[in-house]
Design an enzyme around this catalytic site. Structure first.
Site, PDB file in Angstrom:
ATOM      1  N   LYS A 269       0.830  -1.199   0.000  1.00 46.22           N
ATOM      2  CA  LYS A 269       0.000   0.000   0.000  1.00 46.22           C
ATOM      3  C   LYS A 269       0.869   1.254   0.000  1.00 46.22           C
ATOM      4  O   LYS A 269       1.920   1.271   0.634  1.00 46.22           O
ATOM      5  CB  LYS A 269      -0.857   0.049   1.286  1.00 46.22           C
ATOM      6  N   ARG A 343     -10.351 -11.388   2.436  1.00 43.96           N
ATOM      7  CA  ARG A 343     -11.258 -12.427   1.930  1.00 43.96           C
ATOM      8  C   ARG A 343     -10.604 -13.806   1.978  1.00 43.96           C
ATOM      9  O   ARG A 343     -11.295 -14.814   2.079  1.00 43.96           O
ATOM     10  CB  ARG A 343     -11.726 -12.043   0.516  1.00 43.96           C
TER      11      ARG A 343
END
Ligand code: BES
Ligand code: MN
Ligand code: ZN
Length: 491
Positions: A269, A343
């Site tokens: 990120k 996820r």
């Protein structure tokens, strides 16, 4: 935590808070805002003085409005007028939060409630006071809050025992979830998180805790949790907390995303996006805290909570874009972006729940996508379910609890984006609506629980950028209040 006590008559009158109902339709036309008649006997002239202050201080009675009036040398020395709106639970919650802030510099305050205050009013006020007075303190630096005790004066304290217990537990557990989420990631690795749960679960009858470490996770095939946690010096865990009361007829499984820090992994990120990623375990914090709350309140529903915990770090042992992961139960994912890690750990936990626990209902909470805030703004979770009745009941609990969520679609025309040439599923499609795609991906693991499943992407409401009503800047503990309300309806 602020101590709150209920009395039938004021015990001390240093700082007195008098509620003011909103001017409005209920009273017919332009009825003025008026201080409500209190259950308490007040010193001579105080009620009249408060009545005169309302127009003088231009109070409208709107929930959350306060005016402070100093009366040096007299009793009470501080008189606070607090708007409660039309006097429903939400109005009192907002008022409680505003009162906590208005009297934050006093040591003690007394709130005189209306003679006919409902248990819902007491609950709202109680939660508002406890939630807004929350401060996260890791060290003793800075000023500690002065406010230590608030007395509520009500006509019959005994009428409110049940709501007080519910409100107190709800607020205490929300504060616990906030503490976990605010804690820096230098402290909160997966093992630390599991220890915090163990400390609080210990000694509660019918509450069982199992923590799997890397060895058990490998032996049982939790490939998603192991892949995501593989790049970190702190190994992953799976917390399984089981509240199993003898009188339960319904079995709920709660799953919460527990990424103790999300660097994005090899798909790293940029600085602004990474800065707050210690909050990426807000879902795990909420489900664990709600389960401890259910046990504390002895709610007659079985709740098994799964918190897959891992740090998504960057290192030579980190998983890579393009790796194929084999989840618990055998479904495989092609991991095109290591920043779509939540996820992957949820998939393992959901598969495990569906295959081994076989609950009646499955709810998962996750700080899953930045797209949640893009779609719904900063305070509203994105709720997904195929079951209209379940979704409706859950949303009603969210609203009653004072949190916000909005139902989102699971559109069929997006399913094709989940196709992979080398695995069963593609974990992070690059086109399409991010929060929706993450939900569709998770749905692939729900098997025969597909229509008894609720997923909430709560990335946005899990954090507040500034103090706001009952939220204190930082972690909000989103979900604890909603889950406890919803679980209480299942009993
Ligand atoms: N933890 C983030 C999501 C997030 C973003 C939570 C902002 C709270 C605030 C999650 O793991 C993530 O990185 N999601 C990606 C998914 C993408 C790579 C498919 C995102 O939202 O960009
Ligand atoms: Mn991520
Ligand atoms: Zn994440």
């Amino acid at each position: 935590m602020l101590a709150i006590r209920l009395f039938a008559e004021p015990d001390r009158l240093d700082t007195l808070v008098l509620p003011v109902r909103a001017a409005g339709e209920a009273e017919g036309g332009d009825a003025p805002a008026i201080p409500v008649l209190t259950a308490a006997t007040l010193p001579e002239g105080v009620a009249e003085e408060a009545g005169a202050l309302v127009p003088a201080a231009r109070l409208t009675g709107r929930a959350g409005e306060t005016r402070t009036h100093l009366r040096p040398g007299r009793s009470p020395g501080v008189l606070v007028l607090a708007g409660v709106g039309d006097g429903d639970e939400a109005g009192w919650r907002r008022a409680g939060a505003a009162i906590a802030r208005a009297v934050a510099d006093e040591k003690h305050a007394t709130v005189a409630l209306p003679a006919d205050a409902s248990p819902e009013a007491v609950r709202g006020l109680y939660e508002g006071l406890l939630l807004a007075s929350y401060r996260f303190r890791l060290t003793d630096a800075g000023e500690a809050p002065a406010l230590a005790q608030v007395d509520l004066v009500v006509a019959n304290p005994d009428d409110h025992l049940a709501v007080v217990e519910a409100a107190r537990t709800t607020a205490r557990m929300t504060r616990f979830a906030r503490d976990l989420t605010n804690t820096p990631s230098s402290v909160k690795n997966p093992q630390w998180f599991a220890e915090q749960v163990a400390e609080r679960a210990d000694g509660t009858p019918d509450l069982h805790l199992r923590v799997r470490g890397p060895v058990e996770l490998a032996a049982e095939g939790f490939g998603g949790i192991l892949a995501v946690g593989g790049g970190s010096a702190s190994t992953p865990r799976l917390v399984e907390l089981d509240w199993r009361p003898a009188d339960a007829r319904t079995h709920v499984v709660l799953v919460g995303k527990g990424i103790t820090f999300d660097t994005g992994g090899i798909s790293i990120k940029p600085v602004p996006a990474m800065k707050l990623m210690r909050k990426d375990m807000g879902g795990a914090a909420a489900v664990v805290a709600a389960t401890l709350g259910a046990a504390a309140l002895r709610l007659p529903v079985r709740v098994t909570t799964l918190a897959p915990l891992a740090e998504n770090a960057v290192s030579g042992s980190a998983f890579r874009p393009g790796d194929v992961i084999r989840h618990y139960g055998g479904i495989t994912s092609e991991t095109t972006n290591s920043d779509a890690e939540g996820r992957l750990v949820l998939a393992d936990a959901i598969s495990y729940a569906v295959r081994e626990l076989k609950p009646d209902v499955l709810v998962d909470l996750a700080t899953l996508t930045g797209a949640n805030a893009v779609a719904l703004g900063k305070r509203t979770g994105a709720l997904y379910s195929e079951n209209d009745e379940l979704a409706g009941k859950f949303l009603a609990a969210v609203e009653a609890a004072g949190e916000q969520a909005w139902r989102m679609p699971l559109p069929a025309d997006y399913v094709e984006y989940l196709g992979s040439e080398v695995a069963d599923l593609f974990s992070a499609p690059t086109q399409g609506a991010g929060s929706v795609l993450a939900a569709l991906y998770l749905r692939e693991f729900t098997d025969d629980l597909r229509d008894r499943w609720v997923h909430v992407d709560m990335s946005a409401p899990s954090w507040a950028d500034s103090d706001d009503a009952e939220l204190t800047k930082g972690a909000t503990g989103w979900g604890v209040r909603s889950l406890l309300r919803w679980l209480a309806t299942l009993s």
